[in-house]
Structure formats: C-alpha cells, structure tokens
Design an enzyme around this catalytic site. Structure first.
Site, mmCIF file in Angstrom:
data_model
loop_
_atom_site.group_PDB
_atom_site.id
_atom_site.type_symbol
_atom_site.label_atom_id
_atom_site.label_comp_id
_atom_site.label_asym_id
_atom_site.label_seq_id
_atom_site.Cartn_x
_atom_site.Cartn_y
_atom_site.Cartn_z
ATOM 1 N N CYS A 196 5.665 -0.148 7.159
ATOM 2 C CA CYS A 196 5.235 1.048 6.433
ATOM 3 C C CYS A 196 6.428 1.558 5.640
ATOM 4 O O CYS A 196 7.539 1.630 6.172
ATOM 5 C CB CYS A 196 4.771 2.114 7.427
ATOM 6 N N LEU A 197 6.204 1.890 4.382
ATOM 7 C CA LEU A 197 7.318 2.345 3.536
ATOM 8 C C LEU A 197 7.924 3.658 4.040
ATOM 9 O O LEU A 197 9.048 3.985 3.671
ATOM 10 C CB LEU A 197 6.868 2.484 2.081
ATOM 11 N N GLN A 215 2.685 9.908 1.562
ATOM 12 C CA GLN A 215 3.996 9.247 1.581
ATOM 13 C C GLN A 215 4.877 9.632 0.398
ATOM 14 O O GLN A 215 6.076 9.371 0.409
ATOM 15 C CB GLN A 215 3.819 7.724 1.601
ATOM 16 N N HIS A 220 -3.149 7.203 6.895
ATOM 17 C CA HIS A 220 -2.196 8.130 6.255
ATOM 18 C C HIS A 220 -2.928 9.360 5.711
ATOM 19 O O HIS A 220 -2.432 10.476 5.801
ATOM 20 C CB HIS A 220 -1.459 7.455 5.100
ATOM 21 N N HIS A 247 -4.691 1.120 7.477
ATOM 22 C CA HIS A 247 -3.373 1.761 7.563
ATOM 23 C C HIS A 247 -3.275 2.943 6.594
ATOM 24 O O HIS A 247 -2.836 4.031 6.961
ATOM 25 C CB HIS A 247 -2.298 0.700 7.264
ATOM 26 N N GLU A 248 -3.734 2.725 5.355
ATOM 27 C CA GLU A 248 -3.604 3.772 4.321
ATOM 28 C C GLU A 248 -4.616 4.907 4.540
ATOM 29 O O GLU A 248 -4.307 6.074 4.283
ATOM 30 C CB GLU A 248 -3.773 3.169 2.922
ATOM 31 N N GLY A 306 0.841 -1.203 0.000
ATOM 32 C CA GLY A 306 0.000 0.000 0.000
ATOM 33 C C GLY A 306 0.867 1.241 0.000
ATOM 34 O O GLY A 306 1.994 1.216 0.519
HETATM 35 NI NI NI Z 1 2.336 3.359 5.763
#
Ligand code: NI
Length: 173
Positions: free
Chosen positions: A95-96, A53, A141, A137-138, A48
């Site tokens: 998480c990236l 991000q 964000h 999660h997204e 994701g």
């Molecule tokens: Ni993330």
C-alpha cells in the site's frame, strides 16, 4: 504538474470513512483530480490509489492493473459498492500509505463492483485476481479501512513491529 502528497499510516484521514462524491462534485468536474491521482500513483509505482491517501476524505479511487500482455487498464471508481464476492485468494499486498511494507492478505477472488465513472454515470464491473484484490483494497480505503485491518492477528503484529522499525530509521514519516 506537481504530484499530490501521499499520506502515510497512521494519518487520521486513512482511518476515516470517506464522504460520498456528490452530484455537485461531478458537475464541477473531477477529470483533473483523476489525472493528478493517476500521475501520482504511477510516479509512486502503485496499481491503485484512493482519495484518502492524498488527504481527501472522499469515496473514490483510481487503479491500473495491466492486462497479461502489459496493456494498461486505467479505471476510476466513484462511490464504489461491492455487490458480490466469490472464492478466495492469498497473496502479498502493499500500500502506498505503508511504504516498504508487504504482507500476506487473504481476499475474495472475484468481485462484482458497482460505482460511478468520472462523469457520474453508473458502471458495474466483474473482476478477478489482482484487479479484484485491488478493488477490495481501495474500496476499504474509502471506508477508512487499511490492509493492516485485513491481516491475521499474527501478521498484523509483525507488520506493526516492522512499521515501528521503519519509523525509527526515518524511512516512514
Ligand atoms: Ni492502500
């Protein structure tokens, strides 16, 4: 096509509530942005990736949680809204924007999410397991919330210490 730059915690854009995607943005076309985000996400090995991000303070994200048989499942959500949740699951999450950090996070097991697709058409999906975890999660964000905020106090302290260590060794910038 050059990949987008993924920003790392604690970049302010990650901690800022994203702006809604407007009718004008849909009219101008978002397909290229979505393609770039998928490419960036795949290159980074994620499932994701949300607009904040990649430095865009907007409410949208892409995800690809493959089926059990490994078939890809590309989805893009604009202006996501969680309508209902059910059950719970506990599992490791990454998480990236937190390279090298994995921590246990409790999430709802099932979500019903409303959003718009890349054309601006309303969609509603009923997802569970990893796909539900990813949507939650997204969507966080998009609200300026990072997974650190969803950990228990103890796990969050452990995670913060690990981030400091990674920053010192230059593995986090
Ligand atoms: Ni993330």
């Amino acid at each position: 096509m050059p990949l987008l730059k993924i920003v790392h915690y604690p970049e302010p854009v990650l901690l800022t509530v994203g702006r809604p995607v407007s009718d004008e943005m849909f009219a101008n076309g978002l397909a290229k942005t979505v393609d770039d985000m998928f490419e960036t996400m795949y290159a980074a090995g994620g499932v994701g990736l949300a607009a904040p991000q990649v430095g865009l303070s907007q409410r949208f994200f892409v995800m690809d949680v493959p089926d059990e048989d490994g078939k890809p499942n590309k989805l893009a959500f604009f202006n996501p809204e969680i309508l209902r949740v059910e059950g719970e699951q506990t599992g490791d999450e990454g998480c990236l924007s937190f390279p090298g950090l994995y921590q246990t996070v409790r999430r709802d097991m099932r979500v019903i999410v409303k959003a718009q697709d890349v054309q601006g058409t309303d969609i509603e999906l009923d997802l569970d397991g990893l796909a539900a975890r990813c949507v939650l999660h997204e969507t966080d964000h998009c609200d300026g919330i990072v997974f650190l905020d969803r950990m228990t106090v103890l796990k969050r302290e452990m995670a913060k210490r690990k981030i400091k260590r990674l920053q010192k060794t230059g593995k986090w910038e």
